[in-house]
Structure formats: structure tokens, C-alpha cells
Scaffold this active site. Structure first.
Site, PDB file in Angstrom:
ATOM      1  N   HIS A  81       0.844  -1.201   0.000  1.00  0.00           N
ATOM      2  CA  HIS A  81       0.000   0.000   0.000  1.00  0.00           C
ATOM      3  C   HIS A  81       0.878   1.249   0.000  1.00  0.00           C
ATOM      4  O   HIS A  81       0.669   2.172  -0.796  1.00  0.00           O
ATOM      5  CB  HIS A  81      -0.927  -0.001   1.213  1.00  0.00           C
ATOM      6  CG  HIS A  81      -1.508   1.349   1.533  1.00  0.00           C
ATOM      7  ND1 HIS A  81      -2.426   1.972   0.715  1.00  0.00           N
ATOM      8  CD2 HIS A  81      -1.271   2.216   2.549  1.00  0.00           C
ATOM      9  CE1 HIS A  81      -2.738   3.155   1.234  1.00  0.00           C
ATOM     10  NE2 HIS A  81      -2.041   3.334   2.335  1.00  0.00           N
ATOM     11  N   ASP A 113       8.327  21.506 -26.351  1.00  0.00           N
ATOM     12  CA  ASP A 113       8.375  20.176 -25.744  1.00  0.00           C
ATOM     13  C   ASP A 113       9.439  20.224 -24.663  1.00  0.00           C
ATOM     14  O   ASP A 113      10.028  21.278 -24.405  1.00  0.00           O
ATOM     15  CB  ASP A 113       8.704  19.088 -26.785  1.00  0.00           C
ATOM     16  CG  ASP A 113       8.140  17.724 -26.366  1.00  0.00           C
ATOM     17  OD1 ASP A 113       8.166  17.421 -25.165  1.00  0.00           O
ATOM     18  OD2 ASP A 113       7.655  16.981 -27.235  1.00  0.00           O
ATOM     19  N   TRP A 148       7.568  -0.255   3.743  1.00  0.00           N
ATOM     20  CA  TRP A 148       8.154   0.391   2.559  1.00  0.00           C
ATOM     21  C   TRP A 148       9.614   0.721   2.785  1.00  0.00           C
ATOM     22  O   TRP A 148      10.374   0.838   1.837  1.00  0.00           O
ATOM     23  CB  TRP A 148       7.353   1.621   2.148  1.00  0.00           C
ATOM     24  CG  TRP A 148       7.638   2.888   2.890  1.00  0.00           C
ATOM     25  CD1 TRP A 148       7.233   3.205   4.151  1.00  0.00           C
ATOM     26  CD2 TRP A 148       8.380   4.016   2.403  1.00  0.00           C
ATOM     27  NE1 TRP A 148       7.678   4.453   4.479  1.00  0.00           N
ATOM     28  CE2 TRP A 148       8.380   4.981   3.431  1.00  0.00           C
ATOM     29  CE3 TRP A 148       9.034   4.318   1.215  1.00  0.00           C
ATOM     30  CZ2 TRP A 148       9.013   6.213   3.304  1.00  0.00           C
ATOM     31  CZ3 TRP A 148       9.664   5.553   1.107  1.00  0.00           C
ATOM     32  CH2 TRP A 148       9.654   6.481   2.137  1.00  0.00           C
ATOM     33  N   SER A 197      13.786   5.327 -13.732  1.00  0.00           N
ATOM     34  CA  SER A 197      12.779   6.135 -14.405  1.00  0.00           C
ATOM     35  C   SER A 197      12.739   7.553 -13.838  1.00  0.00           C
ATOM     36  O   SER A 197      12.757   8.536 -14.584  1.00  0.00           O
ATOM     37  CB  SER A 197      11.419   5.455 -14.249  1.00  0.00           C
ATOM     38  OG  SER A 197      10.386   6.397 -14.378  1.00  0.00           O
ATOM     39  N   SER A 198      12.720   7.657 -12.505  1.00  0.00           N
ATOM     40  CA  SER A 198      12.658   8.988 -11.889  1.00  0.00           C
ATOM     41  C   SER A 198      13.908   9.791 -12.196  1.00  0.00           C
ATOM     42  O   SER A 198      13.847  11.010 -12.397  1.00  0.00           O
ATOM     43  CB  SER A 198      12.523   8.876 -10.369  1.00  0.00           C
ATOM     44  OG  SER A 198      11.333   8.238 -10.040  1.00  0.00           O
ATOM     45  N   HIS A 233      13.932  10.986   3.470  1.00  0.00           N
ATOM     46  CA  HIS A 233      13.374  12.265   3.880  1.00  0.00           C
ATOM     47  C   HIS A 233      13.198  13.228   2.713  1.00  0.00           C
ATOM     48  O   HIS A 233      12.108  13.781   2.550  1.00  0.00           O
ATOM     49  CB  HIS A 233      14.110  12.916   5.052  1.00  0.00           C
ATOM     50  CG  HIS A 233      13.319  14.074   5.543  1.00  0.00           C
ATOM     51  ND1 HIS A 233      12.332  13.955   6.477  1.00  0.00           N
ATOM     52  CD2 HIS A 233      13.253  15.341   5.095  1.00  0.00           C
ATOM     53  CE1 HIS A 233      11.715  15.113   6.613  1.00  0.00           C
ATOM     54  NE2 HIS A 233      12.267  15.976   5.784  1.00  0.00           N
ATOM     55  N   GLU A 255      12.554  12.414  -0.126  1.00  0.00           N
ATOM     56  CA  GLU A 255      11.401  11.841  -0.831  1.00  0.00           C
ATOM     57  C   GLU A 255      10.087  12.441  -0.332  1.00  0.00           C
ATOM     58  O   GLU A 255       9.163  12.670  -1.106  1.00  0.00           O
ATOM     59  CB  GLU A 255      11.398  10.320  -0.664  1.00  0.00           C
ATOM     60  CG  GLU A 255      10.144   9.610  -1.173  1.00  0.00           C
ATOM     61  CD  GLU A 255      10.000   9.630  -2.687  1.00  0.00           C
ATOM     62  OE1 GLU A 255      10.997   9.889  -3.376  1.00  0.00           O
ATOM     63  OE2 GLU A 255       8.878   9.393  -3.166  1.00  0.00           O
ATOM     64  N   TYR A 313       9.600  15.413   0.561  1.00  0.00           N
ATOM     65  CA  TYR A 313       9.417  16.697  -0.116  1.00  0.00           C
ATOM     66  C   TYR A 313       9.149  16.502  -1.596  1.00  0.00           C
ATOM     67  O   TYR A 313       8.447  17.299  -2.220  1.00  0.00           O
ATOM     68  CB  TYR A 313      10.628  17.596   0.143  1.00  0.00           C
ATOM     69  CG  TYR A 313      10.699  17.937   1.603  1.00  0.00           C
ATOM     70  CD1 TYR A 313       9.707  18.727   2.180  1.00  0.00           C
ATOM     71  CD2 TYR A 313      11.667  17.404   2.429  1.00  0.00           C
ATOM     72  CE1 TYR A 313       9.701  18.995   3.529  1.00  0.00           C
ATOM     73  CE2 TYR A 313      11.673  17.660   3.778  1.00  0.00           C
ATOM     74  CZ  TYR A 313      10.692  18.458   4.327  1.00  0.00           C
ATOM     75  OH  TYR A 313      10.681  18.700   5.664  1.00  0.00           O
ATOM     76  N   SER A 335       0.025  27.012  -5.242  1.00  0.00           N
ATOM     77  CA  SER A 335       0.579  28.344  -5.493  1.00  0.00           C
ATOM     78  C   SER A 335       0.122  28.881  -6.840  1.00  0.00           C
ATOM     79  O   SER A 335       0.234  30.079  -7.101  1.00  0.00           O
ATOM     80  CB  SER A 335       2.111  28.314  -5.448  1.00  0.00           C
ATOM     81  OG  SER A 335       2.548  27.869  -4.197  1.00  0.00           O
ATOM     82  N   HIS A 383      16.131  11.904  12.029  1.00  0.00           N
ATOM     83  CA  HIS A 383      14.958  11.990  12.904  1.00  0.00           C
ATOM     84  C   HIS A 383      14.069  10.748  12.734  1.00  0.00           C
ATOM     85  O   HIS A 383      13.156  10.549  13.526  1.00  0.00           O
ATOM     86  CB  HIS A 383      14.175  13.294  12.706  1.00  0.00           C
ATOM     87  CG  HIS A 383      13.576  13.478  11.354  1.00  0.00           C
ATOM     88  ND1 HIS A 383      13.374  14.701  10.801  1.00  0.00           N
ATOM     89  CD2 HIS A 383      13.139  12.593  10.430  1.00  0.00           C
ATOM     90  CE1 HIS A 383      12.837  14.572   9.603  1.00  0.00           C
ATOM     91  NE2 HIS A 383      12.680  13.297   9.360  1.00  0.00           N
ATOM     92  N   HIS A 384      14.370   9.931  11.738  1.00  0.00           N
ATOM     93  CA  HIS A 384      13.664   8.650  11.630  1.00  0.00           C
ATOM     94  C   HIS A 384      14.344   7.577  12.464  1.00  0.00           C
ATOM     95  O   HIS A 384      13.909   6.431  12.472  1.00  0.00           O
ATOM     96  CB  HIS A 384      13.617   8.204  10.166  1.00  0.00           C
ATOM     97  CG  HIS A 384      12.860   9.152   9.288  1.00  0.00           C
ATOM     98  ND1 HIS A 384      11.505   9.048   9.095  1.00  0.00           N
ATOM     99  CD2 HIS A 384      13.256  10.237   8.584  1.00  0.00           C
ATOM    100  CE1 HIS A 384      11.109  10.026   8.295  1.00  0.00           C
ATOM    101  NE2 HIS A 384      12.148  10.761   7.979  1.00  0.00           N
ATOM    102  N   THR A 400       8.406  26.077   5.844  1.00  0.00           N
ATOM    103  CA  THR A 400       7.076  25.549   5.566  1.00  0.00           C
ATOM    104  C   THR A 400       6.013  26.513   6.079  1.00  0.00           C
ATOM    105  O   THR A 400       5.017  26.801   5.402  1.00  0.00           O
ATOM    106  CB  THR A 400       6.917  24.170   6.225  1.00  0.00           C
ATOM    107  OG1 THR A 400       8.072  23.399   5.934  1.00  0.00           O
ATOM    108  CG2 THR A 400       5.697  23.452   5.717  1.00  0.00           C
ATOM    109  N   LYS A 406       5.532  29.541   3.865  1.00  0.00           N
ATOM    110  CA  LYS A 406       4.657  29.285   2.724  1.00  0.00           C
ATOM    111  C   LYS A 406       3.194  29.366   3.129  1.00  0.00           C
ATOM    112  O   LYS A 406       2.375  29.978   2.427  1.00  0.00           O
ATOM    113  CB  LYS A 406       4.928  27.888   2.157  1.00  0.00           C
ATOM    114  CG  LYS A 406       6.235  27.786   1.453  1.00  0.00           C
ATOM    115  CD  LYS A 406       6.328  26.439   0.761  1.00  0.00           C
ATOM    116  CE  LYS A 406       7.533  26.452  -0.142  1.00  0.00           C
ATOM    117  NZ  LYS A 406       7.511  25.443  -1.156  1.00  0.00           N
ATOM    118  N   ARG A 418       1.868   0.283  15.040  1.00  0.00           N
ATOM    119  CA  ARG A 418       1.596   0.642  13.666  1.00  0.00           C
ATOM    120  C   ARG A 418       1.348  -0.568  12.765  1.00  0.00           C
ATOM    121  O   ARG A 418       0.580  -0.489  11.829  1.00  0.00           O
ATOM    122  CB  ARG A 418       2.825   1.397  13.179  1.00  0.00           C
ATOM    123  CG  ARG A 418       2.741   2.007  11.849  1.00  0.00           C
ATOM    124  CD  ARG A 418       4.014   2.824  11.668  1.00  0.00           C
ATOM    125  NE  ARG A 418       4.200   3.180  10.281  1.00  0.00           N
ATOM    126  CZ  ARG A 418       5.260   3.831   9.820  1.00  0.00           C
ATOM    127  NH1 ARG A 418       6.230   4.159  10.649  1.00  0.00           N
ATOM    128  NH2 ARG A 418       5.359   4.121   8.549  1.00  0.00           N
TER     129      ARG A 418
END
Ligand code: CU
Lengths: 229, 601
Positions: B75, B104, B139, B169-170, B253, B255, B257, B268, B302-303, B328, B331, B450
């Protein structure tokens, strides 16, 4: 590797060719790839427990339990239950291969010069020389890997083996890809149309990659071979 | 030697399946990304509903624990890599060239290659359910649970190889968009005149380019540990399981963002348009985006507060993590100030944008809370964390994406999504999200872990679990409403004018949907909100050239898809037989050769 688009013929916002910009950014990303592999190598280097070691090291008998015969042969008793293990890295031999790779950067520069000044014979000759030097470097690497294998160093022998082979192996893969890249350019240059009007650009891009792979090796050679334990 | 090499002739027609397979038009690739991403979003949603069905009541027995673990891991992988990132990529592809006034992207065939490798990776990862079991270690796949010893099946091989493919790909997409944005802007569009969505795409590209290599190295180490006898990550062989955590979160991390910045870019764009006011504090928003991208590199541990970091490291990472809340917050206040005093039009897109601010703020606040190590130690691995990530990713990223869908739908299709059904969709989704995820804060503080597949009655968790499951069903219904809205709209005649919302950015200067070459004339940019600037300063749109003008476009190509097949074979090899890897390498070599020699004029 031509990559044209509808807007390619217009000037770009920065004045730099799109393809060249792509190469530079990609190489920036490659720095982090090799950086992560090198960091892994350095993390494990400090806490190596069992031989083979990169450089000479004294260990006690416990470190030799369960170690392969080949690796044990490099360790000699010096009394007091201590053993001196000979380091596995052969700096003189790898200095030769480093020299070979450095020279290939020189020949690459000459090939780019030839391509940009429309001296196609010169370009082909130096491209071939660069490829051969690259192949020689790979030959040295095969020799080194085989020797290390015989001395008991492999992916599963210890953390040094795993991180060393992964790091230098991926570098060798980059050299091999470079040789293929240069080879296909050389091959294509023998067509009637040669490399087309952008020959200089294509050879220059290949040169960018080739020099990058060389520079990475200079860093690896310094950190892995020259800086002592 | 060789004088001529045959290349495959591209198909001549503009429709039919082959035209889609060989397309290199950024708009078609964008549509492929968006639709594929949405289908996988539904797949991930079904996985979530199964999980919620299992947890609805104590001692539930809807699914068995093995399947639960697989669904739990997949998931997350599906939503992150196969749904939110591709839907973001769909917008990048479709909108970036239009917004910067280009015809293009810089490398159209590379763009197609990104999509096909993504599709291959997505199918590989999802096919694991059929071929012997999906990844079941979460994950983040912490070592040493993922080793051959503790995960003997193929499950984690699908994880390693699938994510490696998605990473390639990314990476290709990020390189392409970085070059496109830096190099292909229309005359007059300086960096500080770029729309914020374009800025956020550039920042995301930079993050991907720098964050994917550490992940790649971690995945390669895991692959070698599982198949080639190394022990980078297993303590039994002298390895270090924390090495995985460091490398993974150095990627993981940023990721976060990568997932949220597209939504920040989208709102925006939509907030100023529907407030009929220029964006408040443009530079502040752009620079805080950069600050987030920069600080995002200094917070990964922090993880890992509970892995035994020293007090100095913990303090440093707590400090950087709290600091990242500042840009943050900047914004959020700028978005609020954009709406303040504006004459707001409450379209569905605007509803989603406003809800984005509210829900993302809740997720942001719970995020700052577990920046503090003692608090995090209490919250680690509880449902509190689940509540936090879902407020950020569903309340944040997804609400932003829906704001973008309702906003750009007329540009992409020439048709409007119904406002009535849109309102129903919005309110069901808004209520559903809060019903599902707010109670998880309570469950977390009540100590519900969890990743458990069931729980006993009498823990005080029964009521809120039932509420969360009902909420998940409400979200499911809201998506059915959206799908109905989509098909209803697609059944109508395209009537949308060029600029139905009176928006300011260049994509609204061309027809809806745009012609294949995007712009008849490359626009000239005179201000930060180009269309509003031209409107207010009396610059009439340049006259279209007479219809005889032919705009040359590069022809479609078979090679991107062919090369992606090669990459898929390359990836399947370590799991099956290395002959496939070798065959894949041959296919790739052939495609590279054909690619290089294919005429592009
Ligand atoms: Cu984080």
C-alpha cells in the site's frame, strides 16, 4: 548520441547545449553514487575484524578462526598469540594501471582536438588509443581481482572484500561502458557520413564522461591505496 | 564498414495504440503518467480498504497475517512510487513546457523512456502478488529482516528490483526536467518570473538527482546480500543494519518533499487565480522552497531516534528538523495572505486548495512534535505516525493534486469537470479524510502499534478503529463520484476557451487542449504573471501566423519502449536466470544504437 528536438535549433536560455547540460547534471548525480559506495567502504574499513586486510595489520589468534586457508597463509605468528597479516593491496601494480588510465585522458584530449578541428584521421587514431588504454586498465583490474581471489578475498570473505569489490567493480563497469561508448563512436565514424556535422560535439561529450571516470579513479586510488590505514 | 543502418520507421498515423506506444509528445506522455498513476492510486486504495476492513473490529479475520503484511508494505509503495509521484509527473510532463513557453521538453524520447521504465517497474512490483508474494517488510524494508535468512521468498526481490527500476525512471525524468526548466524558457522568462509550480518542479528534480544515488546503493547492497553472498547489512556476517537506515533515509526524507512539493506548487498556482490576486510573497515562497530542499538533507536521522544515536546527534537532528518547519510556515502564511482581501471564487479547485492548507498544517504540526526526540520515542511505531504521514500525503499531496486536476482539466481536455459533482466529491473526501486519519492520533496516543494485523478488545481501540474504517469507505465513495464526474465530462463536447479561469500563466495562452506543437508563436514574457501583465498593460496577444506555417516536430519512436523492455529483462534476471539479464543488455544495446542513429528531423 544525438538527441534533437523541435526547439534545439533555437538558442537555449543559458547558451549551453541541452545535451551538455544533461551530461554535467548526470555526472553530479554519479558523484553521489560513488560517494555512497566509498562511504560504505570507509565505514567498514575502521572495524575490520578478520583478514584479508587492505594493509599490514597485527591481530590475535581469535581473528583467524574460520578464515579461509588462503587468507590465513598471509598471517605469520609473531609470538604472544599474535599474528601479523600482510596487507593485500599491491600499490606498485595499481600505480601502473592508474598511470595507464591517466594516459587515456591525454589521448582522449587529443581525440577531441582532432574531432573539433576536423582532423578525422587523428581523431580515429586517438580514439582507438584511448579504447586500448581503457581495455588495458580493465585487464589490470581483472588481474588484480583474480590475484585477490587467490589470496582469499572475495565478496563473502569480509566487509573489506564486499565493499572493495562493489566499489571498484562499479568503477570498472563505468570504464567498460566508456570503452563501448568510444567503440561505437569509432565504428560510426567509419560510415560514409561519419559522425555528421556534430562530430566534435559527440567526441567532446564522450570525453566528458571519460575524464569523469578517470577523476573518480584518482579519488578511489588515493583513498583506497595511498592513504594508509 | 557500415554505411547505412536501418532504423525502425515510426507509424504514420496520429491515433491508435501504436501512436501512444511511440509517442514522444509531452502532453500524451503526461496523460499516460496521470492515468496510470490514478489507476495505481485506486489499486493502493483497494489495498488500504482491505487493511481497514481487517482492523475494523477486534480480532478481525478478513485477511491472514501474511497477506496483511504484504498489503501493508505494498500500500505504501504503491501510493508513494506508483500513484503520487506519477500523478505529479503527469502534471510536470503536461504543464512544464506549456508554462515556460516551450514546444516540448529538452529530450522528448528520454521522456518517453522514463514513462515506459516506470510502467515496467510498476508492473513488476505489483505482479509480486501473483508470483509468490509481495514485499512484506514495510516500505522502508529495514535490515536484517529483508535478508535471505529472514525473507527467504521472492517478496523482497520484487521490492529491490522494482524500486531500482522506478529509480532509473525517476532519474531520467528528473534530469530531463532540470535541463528543460534551466534551458528552454521562452524569451523574457527569467528564473524569478517562473511560475511557482515550475520552481517546485526544478527543486524536486534536484532532490531526485541527489537523493536517488544513495537509495540505489542501498538497494544494490541488499541485492548483493541476498544473492551474491555479501553481508553489508546482516550483523551475522559483520555487516551493519543501520547502514541501510542511514542510506535509506538520506533518500527517504527528501522523498517526503518530492511528494509534497508538487502539491505546494499547484496550490501556489490555483490560490492566486481563484483569489484574483497575484501570489503574495512570491520570492519568499520560492526561497523557502529552496530552503526546504537544502535542509531536507540534514534531517534524515529523525527517523532513527530510537536506534541509539548519541545525545549530540539527536540534538542536532532535532534542531534541523524543527528549523525545517520555518520555511514551511512561511509558505502557509503567504498562501493565507494571498487569499486575504482577494475576491475569491469558490470553485472545486479552490475548495481543494484551501483544504490543502488546513490539512497540511495539521500534518505539519504533528510532524514538528516528533522532531523532539523524547516525544518521538513515545510516538515511534504507533498510529500517531500513521496519522501524521496521511495528513501530509492525503490531506496535503493528494488535495493539492485534486486542486490541480479540477484546475487544469479544461486545458488538458477542452472540457470542464462538473462543479456540482465536484462539490460532492470534495465534501465526501474532506469528511472521509478527517474521519479516517484524525482518530489515528487518538489510537496512537492510546498506544496502538503501527503494523499489527489485529488487536484484542478492551484495549480502548475498538471505537476509533471502526470510525477510521468508516472514514476510509467514505473516501472510497468520494473517488467513485470523481470517476463518474470524469466520464460525464469526457462525454461532453469540448467547449473550453483558451483561458476559462482568467489565469496568469502561459499554458492558458494557447488553445484548450493545446495543438501538438503547443504554441503557434513562442510567447514573449514581460512580467511575472505574463497574461495578467499583458492584459493590464494593453499588450494584445501576438497575431497567429497564417496557417501555412509548418512547425517541425520530431517523429515518434519505437526505441524508448524497446529500451524499457530491455531494462525490465535486466531487472528480472537476478530473480530468475541471469540469461535474461544478458538478453536485456543486448536489447538495451540495440535500442541505444537505433536511438542514436534514428533521424530526429
Ligand atoms: Cu523525515
Amino acid at each position: 548520441m544525438a538527441q534533437a528536438s523541435a526547439v534545439e535549433h533555437h538558442p537555449t536560455s543559458t547558451g549551453t547545449d541541452n545535451r551538455k547540460l544533461l551530461w554535467w547534471i548526470f555526472l553530479g548525480s554519479e558523484c553521489l553514487f560513488f560517494g555512497s559506495l566509498l562511504a560504505t567502504y570507509l565505514i567498514f574499513k575502521g572495524s575490520l575484524a578478520i583478514p584479508p586486510f587492505p594493509t599490514d595489520r597485527i591481530v590475535d589468534a581469535a581473528a583467524l578462526v574460520g578464515v579461509s586457508d588462503a587468507a590465513r597463509e598471509a598471517c605469520h605468528s609473531i609470538g604472544n598469540n599474535l599474528f601479523e597479516c600482510e596487507g593485500i593491496l599491491d600499490v606498485p601494480v595499481t600505480s601502473q594501471s592508474t598511470f595507464v588510465l591517466l594516459m587515456s585522458s591525454v589521448t582522449m584530449v587529443l581525440a577531441v582536438y582532432g574531432a573539433q578541428n576536423n582532423r578525422l584521421k587523428m581523431m580515429k587514431l586517438w580514439l582507438l588509443a584511448t579504447m586500448l588504454l581503457g581495455l588495458a586498465f580493465l585487464g589490470y583490474q581483472v588481474f588484480e581481482f583474480t590475484t585477490f581471489g587467490n589470496e582469499g578475498l572475495n565478496l563473502s570473505s569480509n566487509q573489506f572484500g564486499a565493499s572493495f569489490f562493489m566499489l571498484t567493480g562499479f568503477h570498472g563497469t563505468h570504464v567498460a561502458v566508456g570503452v563501448l561508448y568510444l567503440g561505437s563512436l569509432l565504428f560510426a565514424s567509419f560510415r560514409r557520413s561519419g559522425l555528421g556535422p556534430e562530430a566534435g560535439f559527440h567526441i567532446e561529450s564522450a570525453g566528458l564522461y571519460w575524464h569523469f571516470v578517470d577523476v573518480v579513479w584518482i579519488v578511489l586510488f588515493t583513498v583506497l591505496y595511498l592513504i594508509p590505514a | 564498414m557500415a554505411t547505412a543502418v536501418e532504423t525502425l520507421a515510426p507509424p504514420a498515423t496520429q491515433s491508435g495504440i501504436w501512436s501512444w506506444i511511440t509517442t514522444i509528445d509531452h502532453k500524451r506522455i503526461g496523460a499516460l503518467y496521470a492515468i496510470t498513476g490514478f489507476i495505481f492510486f485506486l489499486v493502493g486504495g483497494v489495498e488500504a480498504l482491505l487493511i481497514r476492513a481487517q482492523l475494523a473490529v477486534p480480532n478481525g479475520d478478513v485477511i491472514d497475517p501474511e497477506l496483511f503484511n504484504q498489503l501493508f508494505g505494498v500500500h505504501a509503495l504503491t501510493m508513494i512510487f506508483l500513484a503520487v509521484m506519477p500523478m505529479g509527473a503527469g502534471f510536470f510532463n503536461y504543464m512544464i513546457p506549456l508554462m515556460i513557453g516551450a514546444r516540448d521538453v529538452a529530450f522528448p524520447r528520454l521522456n518517453a523512456l522514463s514513462y515506459w521504465i516506470f510502467l515496467g517497474g510498476a508492473l513488476l512490483l505489483t505482479s509480486s502478488f501473483i508470483f509468490g508474494g509481495a514485499p512484506d517488510a514495510g516500505w522502508f524494508a529495514y535490515a536484517p529482516l529483508t535478508s535471505e535468512q529472514f525473507s527467504p521468498g521472492r517478496n523482497m526481490d520484487f521490492y529491490v528490483l522494482g524500486i531500482l527500476m522506478l529509480g532509473v525512471s525517476s532519474m531520467a525524468a528528473a534530469l530531463n526536467f532540470a535541463v528543460t526548466i534551466i534551458n528552454m524558457r521562452a524569451p523574457g522568462m527569467s528564473l524569478l518570473r517562473m511560475p511557482v509550480f515550475v520552481w517546485m518542479t526544478l527543486i524536486i528534480s534536484a532532490l531526485l538527482i541527489l537523493a536517488l544515488p544513495p537509495l540505489t546503493v542501498a538497494l544494490l547492497q541488499l541485492l548483493f546480500d541476498r544473492h551474491y553472498e555479501t553481508s553489508f547489512l546482516s550483523p551475522g556476517g559483520g555487516g551493519d543494519p543501520l547502514l541501510w537506515q542511514h542510506l535509506f533515509w538520506v533518500f527517504g526524507h527528501p522523498e517526503v518533499y518530492i511528494l509534497i512539493l508538487p502539491a505546494m506548487g499547484i496550490v501556489s498556482e490555483t490560490l492566486p487565480v481563484f483569489s484574483r490576486k497575484p501570489l503574495f510573497g512570491y520570492s519568499a515562497i520560492v526561497f523557502s522552497g529552496m530552503a526546504i530542499a537544502f535542509l531536507g538533507w540534514a534531517v534524515w536521522s529523525h527517523h532513527m531516534y530510537t536506534t541509539g544515536l548519541g545525545p549530540v546527534q539527536k540534538s542536532i537532528f532535532a534542531g534541523t528538523t524543527m528549523t525545517i518547519g520555518v520555511p514551511t510556515g512561511i509558505k502557509i502564511f503567504n498562501w493565507l495572505a494571498t487569499m486575504y482581501g482577494g475576491s475569491i471564487r469558490f470553485t472545486t479547485s479552490m475548495y481543494f486548495a484551501v483544504a490543502f492548507i488546513a490539512l497540511f498544517t495539521i500534518g505539519g504540526i504533528s510532524g514538528v512534535m516528533h522532531a523532539s526526540p523524547p516525544i518521538d520515542t513515545q510516538q515511534q511505531d504507533t498510529y500517531w505516525i500513521v496519522a501524521h504521514i496521511h495528513y501530509v500525503l492525503v490531506g496535503g499531496a493528494l488535495m493539492g493534486i485534486f486542486s490541480g486536476i479540477y484546475y487544469w482539466f479544461p486545458k488538458m481536455t477542452g472540457r470542464f469537470l462538473g462543479e456540482g459533482l465536484g462539490q460532492v466529491h470534495f465534501w465526501l473526501m474532506f469528511i472521509g479524510i478527517n474521519l479516517t486519519f484524525f482518530p489515528m492520533h487518538f489510537l496512537g496516543t492510546a498506544g496502538m502499534p503501527r503494523r499489527i494485523y489485529t488487536y484484542d478488545s478492551g484495549m480502548g481501540w475498538d471505537f476509533w478503529n471502526m470510525v477510521a474504517t468508516i472514514g476510509a469507505l467514505v473516501i472510497g465513495v468520494s473517488l467513485l463520484v470523481f470517476i463518474a464526474n470524469f466520464f460525464r465530462a469526457m462525454g461532453q463536447k469540448p467547449t473550453a476557451p483558451n483561458n476559462p479561469w482568467d489565469a496568469a500563466t502561459l499554458e492558458w495562452a494557447t488553445t484548450s487542449p493545446p495543438p501538438e506543437h503547443d504554441f503557434d508563436l513562442i510567447p514573449i514574457v514581460r512580467g511575472r504573471d505574463p497574461l495578467w501583465f499583458d492584459r493590464d498593460h494593453g499588450h494584445a496577444p501576438a497575431a497567429a501566423p497564417d496557417s501555412a506555417v509548418h512547425i517541425h516536430l520530431p517523429p515518434p519512436s519505437y526505441y524508448p519502449m524497446m529500451m524499457a523492455v530491455g531494462v525490465l529483462l535486466l531487472a528480472v534476471g537476478p530473480m530468475t536466470h541471469l540469461v535474461l539479464t544478458a538478453f536485456g543488455a543486448v536489447v538495451i544495446a540495440y535500442s541505444v544504437w537505433g536511438w542514436a542513429l534514428e533521424p530526429t528531423d
